[in-house]
Design an enzyme around this catalytic site. Structure first.
Site, PDB file in Angstrom:
ATOM      1  N   GLU A 125       0.820  -1.217   0.000  1.00  0.00           N
ATOM      2  CA  GLU A 125       0.000   0.000   0.000  1.00  0.00           C
ATOM      3  C   GLU A 125       0.849   1.261   0.000  1.00  0.00           C
ATOM      4  O   GLU A 125       0.538   2.231  -0.698  1.00  0.00           O
ATOM      5  CB  GLU A 125      -0.921   0.001   1.233  1.00  0.00           C
ATOM      6  CG  GLU A 125      -1.874   1.163   1.241  1.00  0.00           C
ATOM      7  CD  GLU A 125      -2.813   1.125   2.448  1.00  0.00           C
ATOM      8  OE1 GLU A 125      -3.757   1.922   2.460  1.00  0.00           O
ATOM      9  OE2 GLU A 125      -2.590   0.307   3.353  1.00  0.00           O
ATOM     10  N   ASP A 126       1.944   1.270   0.801  1.00  0.00           N
ATOM     11  CA  ASP A 126       2.672   2.519   1.051  1.00  0.00           C
ATOM     12  C   ASP A 126       4.029   2.625   0.360  1.00  0.00           C
ATOM     13  O   ASP A 126       4.715   3.628   0.513  1.00  0.00           O
ATOM     14  CB  ASP A 126       2.886   2.701   2.563  1.00  0.00           C
ATOM     15  CG  ASP A 126       1.565   2.872   3.301  1.00  0.00           C
ATOM     16  OD1 ASP A 126       0.603   3.321   2.654  1.00  0.00           O
ATOM     17  OD2 ASP A 126       1.506   2.555   4.500  1.00  0.00           O
TER      18      ASP A 126
END
Length: 726
Positions: A96-97
């Site tokens: 996600e990051d």
């Protein structure tokens, strides 16, 4: 979190960075000392990959971001989880990051780790209109993730636990929001999965963040516990230890300390003062075998007298989350009760760690533990419910019942044990056996006695459900079921039945309107029908008929559009008077598309008329109803309606009964109504003076003849002055 620096999507070739290993990584390796050296090396490799991927990112506290996923892995290592779960925990924020891809994780650490990381990531990618919707929908997503692999939710719970431990860096608003969500969603899930250590810490941290002053006051009171109480606790502990040792038992005896949250919950839920809650001594006895559990129970009952009715055997009948223990409450020497839990070492491990205890997956040839099996069965059951629920909020409301279980244990006719929440009825039991059994249930036998479906059940009862093929759920059932499975199944079935009836009613109404124009559905040219459906965006004829049945479209106007030979003939909006011809007959089997007006409560035998109402279908009124005059202004909505000769079922009627105003009169009237084989739905006092009382009864009757019989029986009573149908 700051913006990530550009990173190569591929995993670096080095096994680990050259610089010294930080303390937080050493702490993880120390917690995971049950893993082999090779597996611990894999953890270090995962840290190297995660540190490289999160390079340049920091938490709100200013620490490097990688410290968070490593701390999450440490929480799971303390629970004894397998290496794949720990690796996935270290990498759980990378997809996600960071630029790190799922494919890279799969090639380096295997497909299972990649699936776990992806499962956690999907839980976090949620955007909602409001906080209530977010809570409900994130909960639904959690369950879907759990159904695929329970380890996804274990990572999520550990992630939430570390976030709660480091909540101080957040704004006051965020702290309040996160704490409330933790207490309402995450802690109950941990409890339902049997993970009591994590549940207790989540609850206490949530309480501390939500009510800091209350938490501080209670913590101080616990810490400054009176010396007298500490001495009493030590004396009881010594007496129990002496008795257990004399009996030759090998045991571990610990006194249980209450947490601020458990004290606060008891004070709030049971209306008790702090002193009343604290005035209970608690001990846990851990022994080697099940036989020794019962031996120890005999020893403590010989040392102190047990309280009647306070013994619970969760070893013979485990809780739904796998929890096993003997619970007993004893009379203490100081007038205070002593709560004692007795269990084996393995039961103690499962009580604290739940499904995380003895983690075994079938890829090693092992089998899932009983706690895992129960947890998975619960989740599968919830997944079935969420497919039928109308919305996320409805679903969350339904399963709150299951998240706070206080169970009763029941026996099937074959002797199998089933657990249901407290206040469950025979109908809940029927749906717990199977949805089809619930849908066709008519009554039940509890300990061989015939009882109605609304009967509440108690632990130890043997329950048998009686079914009939023609039986179907009723809206009233929703008023007395206690389980989410039953409520969801009933709603789903009622919607299905209403849809079928609306389609059938719509078909009859449209055919009748078409016959008035000299045609019928069967004689319509298919292209004309298809053109009308396409123009009004109906996927098929059934959807149009459903809308007509529910009153959302007028059958006369639809018929005119379908029957016209030229596009410009007839004004479609002109009101159409009711046509003579075939009436729509009420059989009593209609469910949801024909309703009976509360203003005049029509029953079989009354002269009636129908009024087509949007969303409700046909609302039936008596012809002498005062409101009929208003409906004459909309003749296009009139529907010719009558009673079928074979009409069945009970219909509501209202009676006004004037009686002598003295004790016992109501019971006499109720008995007379019951003797006429009628049920009383509601009783209201309309007028009252010292001599005469007027009472309104809402009763169920089969028709006018049955109502006349009820009125005759009531009039015969000497205490009755008059009876009138309202």
């Amino acid at each position: 979190m700051s913006d990530p620096a550009p990173v190569d999507h591929r995993i670096p070739a080095a096994a680990a960075p050259a610089e010294p290993v930080p303390d937080y990584v050493s702490a993880l390796e120390s917690a995971a000392d049950y893993l082999s050296a090779e597996q611990r090396q894999l953890l270090r490799r995962a840290w190297a990959v995660g540190a490289a991927a999160h390079a340049g990112q920091t938490r709100k506290s200013g620490e490097p971001y990688i410290t968070h996923p490593v701390a999450v892995a440490k929480v799971l290592a303390e629970q004894g989880l397998d290496v794949e779960t720990l690796v996935a925990a270290i990498l759980h924020d990378t997809i996600e990051d960071t630029p790190l891809s799922r494919e890279s994780i799969a090639s380096e650490f295997g497909e299972t780790v990649a699936e776990l990381v992806e499962g956690v990531t999907k839980l976090d990618k949620l955007h909602f209109a409001d906080r209530q919707e977010a809570a409900a929908e994130s909960f639904r997503k959690m369950l879907l993730a759990m159904a695929r692999d329970l380890r996804v939710i274990l990572i999520k719970l550990a992630d939430r636990l570390h976030n709660m431990r480091t909540l101080g860096a957040q704004s006051p608003e965020a702290r309040t929001r996160i704490a409330r969500e933790t207490l309402e969603i995450h802690a109950p899930i941990a409890q339902r999965l049997g993970m009591n250590l994590i549940k207790a810490e989540l609850q206490d941290l949530g309480f501390k963040a939500l009510y800091p002053l209350r938490h501080r006051v209670l913590e101080r009171r616990i810490r400054t516990e009176p010396l007298v109480r500490r001495e009493a606790l030590a004396k009881i502990e010594a007496q129990l230890a002496q008795r257990l040792t004399k009996e030759g038992l090998h045991y571990r005896l610990v006194s249980r300390i209450k947490s601020p949250w458990s004290i606060y919950s008891k004070m709030r839920n049971e209306g008790k003062s702090f002193d009343q809650v604290m005035d209970v001594f608690g001990f846990r006895i851990v022994v080697g075998s099940v036989a020794e559990c019962y031996h120890a129970l005999g020893v403590v009952h010989a040392a102190f007298k047990p309280l009647d009715g306070r013994f619970r055997d969760f070893i013979a009948i485990p809780k739904a989350n796998g929890y096993q223990s003997l619970h007993t409450v004893l009379f203490g020497p100081y007038g205070s009760p002593i709560e004692v839990q007795i269990r084996t070492t393995e039961m103690d491990l499962i009580a604290e760690r739940g499904i995380a205890a003895h983690w075994a997956y079938k890829h090693d040839g092992g089998t899932a533990t009983s706690a895992q099996t129960r947890a998975h069965a619960w989740i599968v059951n919830l997944i079935e419910s969420q497919r039928s629920a109308g919305s996320s909020l409805e679903f969350l409301e339904n399963v709150k019942v299951d998240l706070f279980p206080d169970e009763v244990y029941l026996f099937t006719p074959k002797g199998d044990i089933m657990s249901l929440p407290r206040n469950s009825t025979a109908l809940d039991f029927a749906y717990a056996v199977h949805t089809d059994v619930g849908n066709h249930a008519v009554a039940a036998r509890v300990d061989k006695k015939l009882v109605p479906l609304r009967t509440k059940l108690a632990s130890g009862q043997r329950v048998e459900v009686i079914t009939a093929p023609s039986a179907a759920p009723k809206p009233q059932w929703l008023e007395f079921v206690a389980t989410s499975k039953a409520r969801t199944a009933i709603r789903h079935q009622l919607k299905q039945l209403q849809h079928e009836d609306a389609v059938e009613l719509g078909h009859r109404m449209l055919d009748r309107a078409l016959e008035g124009l000299g045609t019928s559905l069967d004689r319509l040219p298919p292209p004309r029908l298809d053109g009308y459906l396409a123009e009004h965006r109906y996927p098929r004829l059934e959807a149009l008929l459903h809308d007509i049945g529910l009153g959302n479209r007028m059958p006369a106007q639809v018929a005119q559009s379908l029957a016209r030979s030229e596009p410009d003939t007839a004004d479609l909006l002109a009101p159409q008077p009711p046509r003579s011809g075939e009436k729509i007959l009420i059989t009593g089997a209609e469910r949801g598309v024909i309703t009976f007006a509360n203003c005049c409560t029509p029953i079989p035998g009354d002269e009636i008329m129908g009024f087509h109402t949007a969303g409700k279908g046909i609302v039936v009124h008596r012809m002498d109803c005062p409101n009929v005059a208003d409906y004459r202004k909309s003749p296009e909505r009139w529907v010719q309606i009558g009673w079928d000769r074979a009409v069945e079922g009970f219909f509501q009627a209202l009676l006004r009964v004037e009686v002598n105003n003295h004790p016992g009169v109501l019971a006499q009237v109720a008995a007379a109504i019951a003797q006429a084989e009628s049920n009383i739905d509601r009783v209201d006092y309309m007028e009252r003076d010292t001599r005469i009382a007027a009472i309104r009864f809402a009763i169920e009757v089969r028709g006018r003849k049955h109502l006349a019989e009820v009125i005759r029986r009531v009039r015969r009573l000497a205490v009755v002055h008059g009876v009138q149908r309202l």
